[in-house]
Write an enzyme that holds these catalytic residues in place. Structure first.
Site, PDB file in Angstrom:
ATOM      1  N   ARG A 104       0.885  -1.171   0.000  1.00 41.15           N
ATOM      2  CA  ARG A 104       0.000   0.000   0.000  1.00 41.15           C
ATOM      3  C   ARG A 104       0.917   1.213   0.000  1.00 41.15           C
ATOM      4  O   ARG A 104       1.679   1.413   0.953  1.00 41.15           O
ATOM      5  CB  ARG A 104      -0.903  -0.019   1.233  1.00 41.15           C
ATOM      6  N   GLN A 134      -9.852  -4.008  -3.768  1.00 37.95           N
ATOM      7  CA  GLN A 134     -11.173  -3.606  -3.273  1.00 37.95           C
ATOM      8  C   GLN A 134     -12.236  -3.926  -4.315  1.00 37.95           C
ATOM      9  O   GLN A 134     -13.316  -4.436  -3.992  1.00 37.95           O
ATOM     10  CB  GLN A 134     -11.179  -2.093  -2.962  1.00 37.95           C
ATOM     11  N   ASP A 226     -17.398   6.836  -1.778  1.00 38.53           N
ATOM     12  CA  ASP A 226     -16.195   6.664  -0.957  1.00 38.53           C
ATOM     13  C   ASP A 226     -15.965   7.996  -0.253  1.00 38.53           C
ATOM     14  O   ASP A 226     -16.616   9.004  -0.578  1.00 38.53           O
ATOM     15  CB  ASP A 226     -15.012   6.280  -1.876  1.00 38.53           C
ATOM     16  N   ARG A 295     -13.647  -9.123   1.126  1.00 39.83           N
ATOM     17  CA  ARG A 295     -12.219  -8.841   0.929  1.00 39.83           C
ATOM     18  C   ARG A 295     -11.392 -10.093   1.246  1.00 39.83           C
ATOM     19  O   ARG A 295     -10.386 -10.379   0.600  1.00 39.83           O
ATOM     20  CB  ARG A 295     -11.776  -7.670   1.843  1.00 39.83           C
TER      21      ARG A 295
END
Ligand code: CP
Ligand code: NVA
Length: 318
Positions: A104, A134, A226, A295
């Site tokens: 990440r 995601q 989001d 996930r």
């Protein structure tokens, strides 16, 4: 599959996505039987975090553990990376130890550099531009709830951010009608839309970017949003809230324009009262916790897809 890495989502073909999603569903329904345990036996996966994470960190760790592999979770500031060692050298070294690297990162260019330098598959666990893992979970969630719809319509409302960019690609690959309503200056990345539009021509998908949330949501099977302030954009918080509110908030009034049985997805973390109201995210249309749960299952399937050989994957002696 183009190459060895998953950095945006466009590396996958439509049939790759289908294989990953169908294995995800099997792993999910048979989790309690231990299906998949042993698939990654003797294999290690490095998980590098330059930014905070709850879902990505824990779902990867649990997924690798349940597949019989060893997860190694690393914060960049505990590594030499945090003291100036290059991402390329980090990739060269780690890929001599582990069988896969998930990272990440702040800058998408860093995950590209890491992937180039690494001998093993690299997975983007979120960059400023893309969040492919995601979207795999979101696609599984969409299939679970709207599998019967021939060509679902997905409406994205709010910031054209990393999740939105990967969603445009995911929709294009899977034949979805995707429309993003974003304010001026917050549109999805031009490259992502260009690539998605090109892919959509062969799958029958449509990918549109507009500015009116009511038009986007009209007749949608799934409404998504989001945060308005993604990680790394905190300094712009006030300016962003001004640009997005009140027009781009997903509330009951906006949801009423979607199909009666439309679902609501959000990758989380959510900010109730900003991008979504509590009545929507905590209401009957919301599937956000199924989405978060997925996930785990899509990550397991993705790891098997990237780390195992083609024949191991297809005969999956799980
Ligand atoms: N959705 C998601 O990626 O969450 P985390 O930031 O908690 O990993
Ligand atoms: N767009 C959000 C997603 C968090 C999972 C961010 O980048 O912060």
């Amino acid at each position: 599959m183009k190459g060895k890495d998953l950095l945006t989502l466009s590396e996958l073909t439509p049939s790759d996505i289908e294989s990953i999603l169908s294995l995800s569903a099997r792993l999910k329904s048979q989790r309690e039987t231990g299906l998949g345990s042993g698939a990654l036996r003797g294999k290690s996966v490095a998980l590098i975090f330059e930014k905070p994470s709850t879902r990505t960190r824990v779902s990867f760790q649990v997924a690798i553990g349940e597949l019989g592999g060893q997860p190694i979770s690393l914060s960049s500031n505990e590594m030499q990376l945090g003291r100036g060692e290059t991402i390329e050298d980090t990739g060269r070294v780690l890929s001599r130890y582990v069988h896969c690297i998930m990272a990440r990162v702040n800058n998408h260019a860093d995950i590209v550099g890491l992937a180039k330098a690494s001998r093993v598959p690299v997975i983007n666990g979120l960059s400023d531009l893309y969040h492919p893992v995601q979207v795999l979970a979101d696609l599984l969630t969409l299939v679970e709830h709207k599998g019967q719809v021939q060509k679902p319509k997905v409406a994205w409302v709010g910031d054209g951010d990393n999740v939105c960019n990967s969603w445009a690609l995911g929709a294009a690959l899977t034949g979805i009608d995707f429309v993003a309503a974003t304010p001026r200056g917050y549109e999805p990345a031009r490259d992502a839309i260009k690539e998605a539009s090109a892919m959509a021509r062969s799958t029958g998908a449509t990918v549109k970017v507009i500015s009116d949330p009511s038009v986007a949501v009209s007749g949608a099977d799934c409404v998504m949003t989001d945060t308005f302030v993604s990680m790394g954009f905190e300094k712009e918080g006030r300016k962003r809230r001004k640009a997005f509110l009140p027009k781009y908030q997903v509330n009951a009034r906006l949801m009423a324009k979607a199909k009666k049985d439309a679902i609501f997805q959000h990758c989380l973390p959510a900010h109730r009262g900003e991008e979504v109201t509590a009545e929507v995210i905590d209401g009957p249309a919301s599937v956000v916790f199924d989405e978060a749960a997925n996930r785990l299952h899509t990550t397991k399937a993705l790891l098997c897809f990237l780390v195992l050989s083609k024949s191991e994957f297809s005969t999956l002696k799980l």
